[in-house]
Design a protein around this motif. Structure first.
Motif, mmCIF file in Angstrom:
data_model
loop_
_atom_site.group_PDB
_atom_site.id
_atom_site.type_symbol
_atom_site.label_atom_id
_atom_site.label_comp_id
_atom_site.label_asym_id
_atom_site.label_seq_id
_atom_site.Cartn_x
_atom_site.Cartn_y
_atom_site.Cartn_z
ATOM 1 N N ALA A 111 0.829 -1.211 0.000
ATOM 2 C CA ALA A 111 0.000 0.000 0.000
ATOM 3 C C ALA A 111 0.861 1.257 0.000
ATOM 4 O O ALA A 111 0.594 2.205 -0.752
ATOM 5 C CB ALA A 111 -0.937 -0.002 1.202
ATOM 6 N N MET A 112 1.896 1.278 0.819
ATOM 7 C CA MET A 112 2.698 2.491 0.955
ATOM 8 C C MET A 112 3.547 2.754 -0.277
ATOM 9 O O MET A 112 3.729 3.911 -0.680
ATOM 10 C CB MET A 112 3.530 2.407 2.226
ATOM 11 C CG MET A 112 2.653 2.438 3.463
ATOM 12 S SD MET A 112 3.512 1.951 4.962
ATOM 13 C CE MET A 112 2.130 1.742 6.091
ATOM 14 N N MET A 113 4.043 1.697 -0.906
ATOM 15 C CA MET A 113 4.776 1.899 -2.156
ATOM 16 C C MET A 113 3.827 2.338 -3.277
ATOM 17 O O MET A 113 4.184 3.184 -4.094
ATOM 18 C CB MET A 113 5.519 0.614 -2.534
ATOM 19 C CG MET A 113 6.726 0.333 -1.662
ATOM 20 S SD MET A 113 7.605 -1.172 -2.123
ATOM 21 C CE MET A 113 8.150 -0.763 -3.786
ATOM 22 N N ILE A 133 8.824 7.128 -0.631
ATOM 23 C CA ILE A 133 9.951 7.576 -1.452
ATOM 24 C C ILE A 133 10.394 6.461 -2.396
ATOM 25 O O ILE A 133 10.713 6.704 -3.564
ATOM 26 C CB ILE A 133 11.117 8.059 -0.566
ATOM 27 C CG1 ILE A 133 10.717 9.357 0.158
ATOM 28 C CG2 ILE A 133 12.380 8.278 -1.395
ATOM 29 C CD1 ILE A 133 11.698 9.801 1.225
ATOM 30 N N VAL A 134 10.379 5.215 -1.903
ATOM 31 C CA VAL A 134 10.707 4.074 -2.768
ATOM 32 C C VAL A 134 9.718 4.006 -3.930
ATOM 33 O O VAL A 134 10.093 3.794 -5.084
ATOM 34 C CB VAL A 134 10.701 2.752 -1.967
ATOM 35 C CG1 VAL A 134 10.774 1.549 -2.906
ATOM 36 C CG2 VAL A 134 11.861 2.724 -0.983
ATOM 37 N N LEU A 167 10.548 4.399 -7.762
ATOM 38 C CA LEU A 167 10.187 3.344 -8.703
ATOM 39 C C LEU A 167 9.484 3.936 -9.919
ATOM 40 O O LEU A 167 9.784 3.586 -11.064
ATOM 41 C CB LEU A 167 9.283 2.327 -8.006
ATOM 42 C CG LEU A 167 8.825 1.121 -8.831
ATOM 43 C CD1 LEU A 167 10.014 0.279 -9.267
ATOM 44 C CD2 LEU A 167 7.841 0.276 -8.023
ATOM 45 N N GLY A 168 8.575 4.862 -9.670
ATOM 46 C CA GLY A 168 7.887 5.533 -10.772
ATOM 47 C C GLY A 168 8.868 6.283 -11.657
ATOM 48 O O GLY A 168 8.760 6.251 -12.894
ATOM 49 N N LEU A 169 9.835 6.954 -11.049
ATOM 50 C CA LEU A 169 10.838 7.702 -11.807
ATOM 51 C C LEU A 169 11.686 6.773 -12.669
ATOM 52 O O LEU A 169 11.911 7.033 -13.856
ATOM 53 C CB LEU A 169 11.735 8.486 -10.849
ATOM 54 C CG LEU A 169 12.913 9.234 -11.473
ATOM 55 C CD1 LEU A 169 12.408 10.313 -12.411
ATOM 56 C CD2 LEU A 169 13.804 9.828 -10.386
#
Length: 200
Positions: free
Chosen positions: A50-52, A160-161, A165-167
């Motif tokens: 969920a947090m990622m 932030i991870v 990851l999106g970046l």
């Protein structure tokens, strides 16, 4: 989305968390409570996913969602954590946590882009459930503030991870990157269904 802008956002989040990090080193009891709080979010697949996903969703939305969506989650999770620590009942906590993985995973997979206020409101609602679970499971030996600092920082780092990851996926290319994101979101949503049905 430029990598420098994403880096600035990550550094801003880290700076926001610095006082809590400093507090965690005050003494043995506080440090122990901090460590227990820090490990709680990363010890459960539902919390980690969920947090990622919040971070990935924020990246997909872009603009002010990059900071508003994760910070809303962290802030409302702290509220839920206070409820849990104080023994205030919040109904359907486990259901809310499982649904957060399903809904966020589906949103990422299908690249749903709601208005930022709606996205922030949704993740804020889910965050209350996650926070309550963290707070309710606080060990008796842990100090409330140190423990809360631990799970807040762990959560922010997972966001932030997700942003990172999106970046990284975005840099892979416009044609390949979105497909990878859809797969990640879809797998996470299926995992959420597994958690919801008790098969995971």
């Amino acid at each position: 989305m430029s990598s420098s802008r994403t880096s600035r956002i990550a550094l801003s989040l880290a700076a926001t968390l610095y006082p809590a990090l400093a507090y965690a080193h005050v003494g043995v009891g506080e440090t122990s409570g901090f460590a227990q709080g820090f490990t709680h979010p990363i010890s459960g697949l539902d919390h980690v996913l969920a947090m990622m996903l919040v971070g990935v969703l924020a990246f997909q939305l872009g603009g002010r969602a990059l900071w508003l969506v994760p910070l809303t989650f962290v802030g409302m999770m702290a509220v839920g954590g206070m409820f849990g620590i104080a023994g205030i009942n919040v109904p359907f906590v486990e259901l809310g946590i499982a649904l957060s993985v399903v809904v966020l995973g589906a949103a990422v997979a299908f690249e749903v882009k709601p208005p930022v206020a709606i996205a922030a409101g949704l993740v804020g609602l889910f965050a209350v459930f996650h926070g309550h679970a963290h707070g309710a499971e606080m060990p008796n030996s842990a100090g409330g503030l140190a423990y809360a600092s631990g799970f807040i920082i762990a959560t922010a780092l997972l966001h932030i991870v997700g942003l990172s990851l999106g970046l990284v996926i975005g840099k892979i290319g416009r044609h390949v990157g979105p497909g990878i994101v859809r797969v990640i979101g879809g797998v996470a949503a299926l995992a959420g269904l597994g958690i919801l049905t008790g098969t995971l």
